[in-house]
Motif scaffolding. Structure first.
Motif, PDB file in Angstrom:
ATOM      1  N   LYS A  60       0.761  -1.329   0.004  1.00 21.36           N
ATOM      2  CA  LYS A  60       0.108   0.016   0.093  1.00 21.36           C
ATOM      3  C   LYS A  60       0.817   1.219   0.094  1.00 21.36           C
ATOM      4  N   ASN A  61       2.000   1.154   0.592  1.00 23.12           N
ATOM      5  CA  ASN A  61       2.920   2.350   0.589  1.00 23.12           C
ATOM      6  C   ASN A  61       4.068   2.061  -0.668  1.00 23.12           C
ATOM      7  N   LYS A  62       3.704   1.496  -1.702  1.00 24.88           N
ATOM      8  CA  LYS A  62       4.666   1.353  -2.568  1.00 24.88           C
ATOM      9  C   LYS A  62       5.258   2.474  -3.229  1.00 24.88           C
ATOM     10  N   ASN A  63       4.968   3.586  -3.272  1.00 20.62           N
ATOM     11  CA  ASN A  63       5.624   4.863  -3.887  1.00 20.62           C
ATOM     12  C   ASN A  63       6.346   5.580  -2.765  1.00 20.62           C
ATOM     13  N   ILE A  64       6.319   5.256  -1.475  1.00 26.95           N
ATOM     14  CA  ILE A  64       7.444   5.772  -0.778  1.00 26.95           C
ATOM     15  C   ILE A  64       8.749   5.264  -0.632  1.00 26.95           C
ATOM     16  N   PRO A  65       9.644   6.237  -0.777  1.00 23.22           N
ATOM     17  CA  PRO A  65      11.063   5.499  -0.996  1.00 23.22           C
ATOM     18  C   PRO A  65      11.881   5.117   0.214  1.00 23.22           C
ATOM     19  N   VAL A  66      12.431   4.139   0.274  1.00 22.80           N
ATOM     20  CA  VAL A  66      13.526   3.736   1.214  1.00 22.80           C
ATOM     21  C   VAL A  66      14.340   5.152   1.588  1.00 22.80           C
ATOM     22  N   PRO A  67      14.157   5.499   2.978  1.00 23.06           N
ATOM     23  CA  PRO A  67      15.152   6.814   3.138  1.00 23.06           C
ATOM     24  C   PRO A  67      16.447   6.698   2.872  1.00 23.06           C
ATOM     25  N   ARG A  68      17.059   7.674   2.257  1.00 21.22           N
ATOM     26  CA  ARG A  68      18.389   7.507   1.839  1.00 21.22           C
ATOM     27  C   ARG A  68      19.276   7.310   2.942  1.00 21.22           C
ATOM     28  N   LYS A  87      13.993  -1.247  -7.222  1.00 23.61           N
ATOM     29  CA  LYS A  87      12.571  -0.889  -6.542  1.00 23.61           C
ATOM     30  C   LYS A  87      12.388  -0.336  -5.144  1.00 23.61           C
ATOM     31  N   CYS A  88      13.381   0.580  -5.053  1.00 20.04           N
ATOM     32  CA  CYS A  88      13.487   1.177  -3.661  1.00 20.04           C
ATOM     33  C   CYS A  88      12.812   2.749  -3.805  1.00 20.04           C
ATOM     34  N   ASN A  89      12.293   3.043  -5.099  1.00 22.40           N
ATOM     35  CA  ASN A  89      11.762   4.627  -5.401  1.00 22.40           C
ATOM     36  C   ASN A  89      12.979   5.578  -5.074  1.00 22.40           C
ATOM     37  N   LEU A  90      14.256   5.286  -5.285  1.00 23.32           N
ATOM     38  CA  LEU A  90      15.272   6.162  -5.024  1.00 23.32           C
ATOM     39  C   LEU A  90      15.344   7.514  -5.964  1.00 23.32           C
ATOM     40  N   THR A  91      15.773   8.487  -5.706  1.00 24.43           N
ATOM     41  CA  THR A  91      15.890   9.742  -6.665  1.00 24.43           C
ATOM     42  C   THR A  91      17.421  10.397  -6.395  1.00 24.43           C
ATOM     43  N   SER A  92      17.927   9.627  -5.350  1.00 22.25           N
ATOM     44  CA  SER A  92      19.386  10.031  -5.179  1.00 22.25           C
ATOM     45  C   SER A  92      20.043   8.783  -4.520  1.00 22.25           C
ATOM     46  N   LEU A  93      21.443   8.703  -4.599  1.00 20.88           N
ATOM     47  CA  LEU A  93      22.088   7.705  -4.362  1.00 20.88           C
ATOM     48  C   LEU A  93      22.629   7.925  -2.905  1.00 20.88           C
ATOM     49  N   PRO A  94      22.986   6.791  -2.327  1.00 21.19           N
ATOM     50  CA  PRO A  94      23.538   6.754  -0.951  1.00 21.19           C
ATOM     51  C   PRO A  94      24.699   7.370  -0.759  1.00 21.19           C
ATOM     52  N   LYS A  95      24.802   8.133   0.216  1.00 26.12           N
ATOM     53  CA  LYS A  95      25.904   9.225   0.620  1.00 26.12           C
ATOM     54  C   LYS A  95      27.040   8.221   0.491  1.00 26.12           C
ATOM     55  N   ASN A  96      28.134   8.883  -0.387  1.00 23.41           N
ATOM     56  CA  ASN A  96      29.704   8.213  -0.253  1.00 23.41           C
ATOM     57  C   ASN A  96      29.572   6.834  -0.999  1.00 23.41           C
ATOM     58  N   SER A 109      17.871  -0.540 -10.913  1.00 16.17           N
ATOM     59  CA  SER A 109      16.582  -0.370 -11.573  1.00 16.17           C
ATOM     60  C   SER A 109      15.237  -0.269 -11.110  1.00 16.17           C
ATOM     61  N   HIS A 110      14.218   0.145 -11.811  1.00 14.64           N
ATOM     62  CA  HIS A 110      12.874   0.358 -11.288  1.00 14.64           C
ATOM     63  C   HIS A 110      13.053   1.152  -9.962  1.00 14.64           C
ATOM     64  N   ASN A 111      13.457   2.550 -10.354  1.00 12.01           N
ATOM     65  CA  ASN A 111      13.640   3.651  -9.267  1.00 12.01           C
ATOM     66  C   ASN A 111      12.885   4.949  -9.828  1.00 12.01           C
ATOM     67  N   LYS A 112      13.286   6.060  -9.161  1.00 12.06           N
ATOM     68  CA  LYS A 112      12.812   7.167  -9.801  1.00 12.06           C
ATOM     69  C   LYS A 112      13.744   8.457 -10.032  1.00 12.06           C
ATOM     70  N   SER A 117      22.272  14.370 -12.883  1.00  9.17           N
ATOM     71  CA  SER A 117      23.145  15.072 -11.942  1.00  9.17           C
ATOM     72  C   SER A 117      22.881  14.225 -10.535  1.00  9.17           C
ATOM     73  N   SER A 118      22.038  13.603 -10.561  1.00  6.17           N
ATOM     74  CA  SER A 118      21.644  12.748  -9.257  1.00  6.17           C
ATOM     75  C   SER A 118      22.577  11.479  -9.296  1.00  6.17           C
ATOM     76  N   LEU A 119      22.860  11.181 -10.399  1.00  5.75           N
ATOM     77  CA  LEU A 119      23.948  10.143 -10.729  1.00  5.75           C
ATOM     78  C   LEU A 119      25.406  10.157 -10.646  1.00  5.75           C
ATOM     79  N   ALA A 120      25.745  11.431 -10.785  1.00  6.93           N
ATOM     80  CA  ALA A 120      27.037  12.018 -11.067  1.00  6.93           C
ATOM     81  C   ALA A 120      28.245  11.191 -10.499  1.00  6.93           C
ATOM     82  N   SER A 121      27.978  10.838  -9.262  1.00  8.92           N
ATOM     83  CA  SER A 121      28.968  10.036  -8.453  1.00  8.92           C
ATOM     84  C   SER A 121      29.369   8.892  -8.919  1.00  8.92           C
ATOM     85  N   ILE A 122      28.336   8.206  -9.988  1.00  9.94           N
ATOM     86  CA  ILE A 122      28.698   7.070 -10.592  1.00  9.94           C
ATOM     87  C   ILE A 122      29.943   7.083 -11.292  1.00  9.94           C
TER      88      ILE A 122
END
Length: 255
Positions: A60-68, A87-96, A109-112, A117-122
């Motif tokens: 039921k809370n599928k659109n709520i992201p796992v907190p970074r 499928k973690c609904n992420l919009t940013s990468l984990p810090k560090n 895969s399957h995130n938001k 720019s949110s992927l720049a650290s890759i």
């Protein structure tokens, strides 16, 4: 279609952890702490973690992201070679995340993700061999500094909103598999010609190509696609030569 399997990596004595974060975990600190607890327990038992797969359960809370903040512990696992945050609904990468120096396989895969720019650290994960970014919301990118990923062999950008590819993709001379199906490309990218020697598999289906280009791409035949691009390039060169001759002739007549 690629999955979160890593058959190219040896399975002998690997320390693998799979965590399915429940719906309630997105709302409850107590529930989310289980991710950290499981990581610590696995390291205590095996001394390390080689592969980590984290998925958020659908509910039921599928659109709520796992907190970074709760994912940041992942970047302390210096032995990690495979990481999947699916499928973690992420919009940013984990810090560090750049601290994962040994990482060879990364699936988001399957995130938001929408902005490159949110992927720049890759770009600092220079040992990456596989990068999975399918089923996100990536749009027309600025220059994504992907040229640093010189060891990249597999790149999956399927099912995004890309209208063209980053030009820097031409620098990936080790790239074997490229998946860009299900985007908004109007033409077969010319940049692919620069990867002719390395590419073994291309998926370009479900893009708004002309009927002719759609037929050329439908079976993902690399040789056929390269032949078509070479033909297009030759035609463009011929037209340029004709135009230059006409311009030169006009200039002479004017004189």
């Amino acid at each position: 279609m690629l999955t979160d399997t890593t058959t190219s990596l040896s399975s002998a004595r690997l320390s693998v952890l799979k965590v399915n974060v429940n719906d309630e975990a997105s709302l409850s600190n107590q529930e989310l702490e289980t991710l950290e607890d499981k990581i610590k327990q696995k390291i205590k038992d095996r001394g390390r973690i080689d592969q980590l797969f984290v998925t958020k359960a659908v509910g039921k809370n599928k659109n709520i992201p796992v907190p970074r903040a709760k994912l940041n512990i992942i970047t302390t696992i210096s032995t990690l070679k495979v990481l999947s945050l699916r499928k973690c609904n992420l919009t940013s990468l984990p810090k560090n995340i750049v601290d994962l120096k040994k990482l060879k396989y990364l699936s988001l895969s399957h995130n938001k993700f929408r902005q490159w720019s949110s992927l720049a650290s890759i770009s600092q994960l220079i040992n990456l061999e596989t990068l999975i970014l399918d089923n996100n919301e990536l749009v027309v990118p600025p220059e994504f500094q992907i040229f640093t990923l010189s060891k990249l062999r597999v790149l999956n950008l399927s099912n995004n909103r890309l209208k063209y590819l980053p030009t820097e993709i031409t620098t990936l001379k080790e790239l074997k598999d490229l998946y860009i199906d299900g985007n908004l490309l109007e033409h077969i990218p010319k940049q692919l010609l620069c990867l002719e020697e390395s590419l073994k598999r291309i998926s370009l289906a479900r893009n708004p190509f002309t009927d002719k280009e759609a037929r050329i791409c439908e079976k993902g035949n690399v040789k056929r696609i390269m032949k078509y691009l070479k033909h297009q390039k030759a035609q463009a060169s011929s037209k340029d030569i004709i135009i230059k001759k006409k311009v030169g002739s006009t200039e002479i007549n004017i004189k």
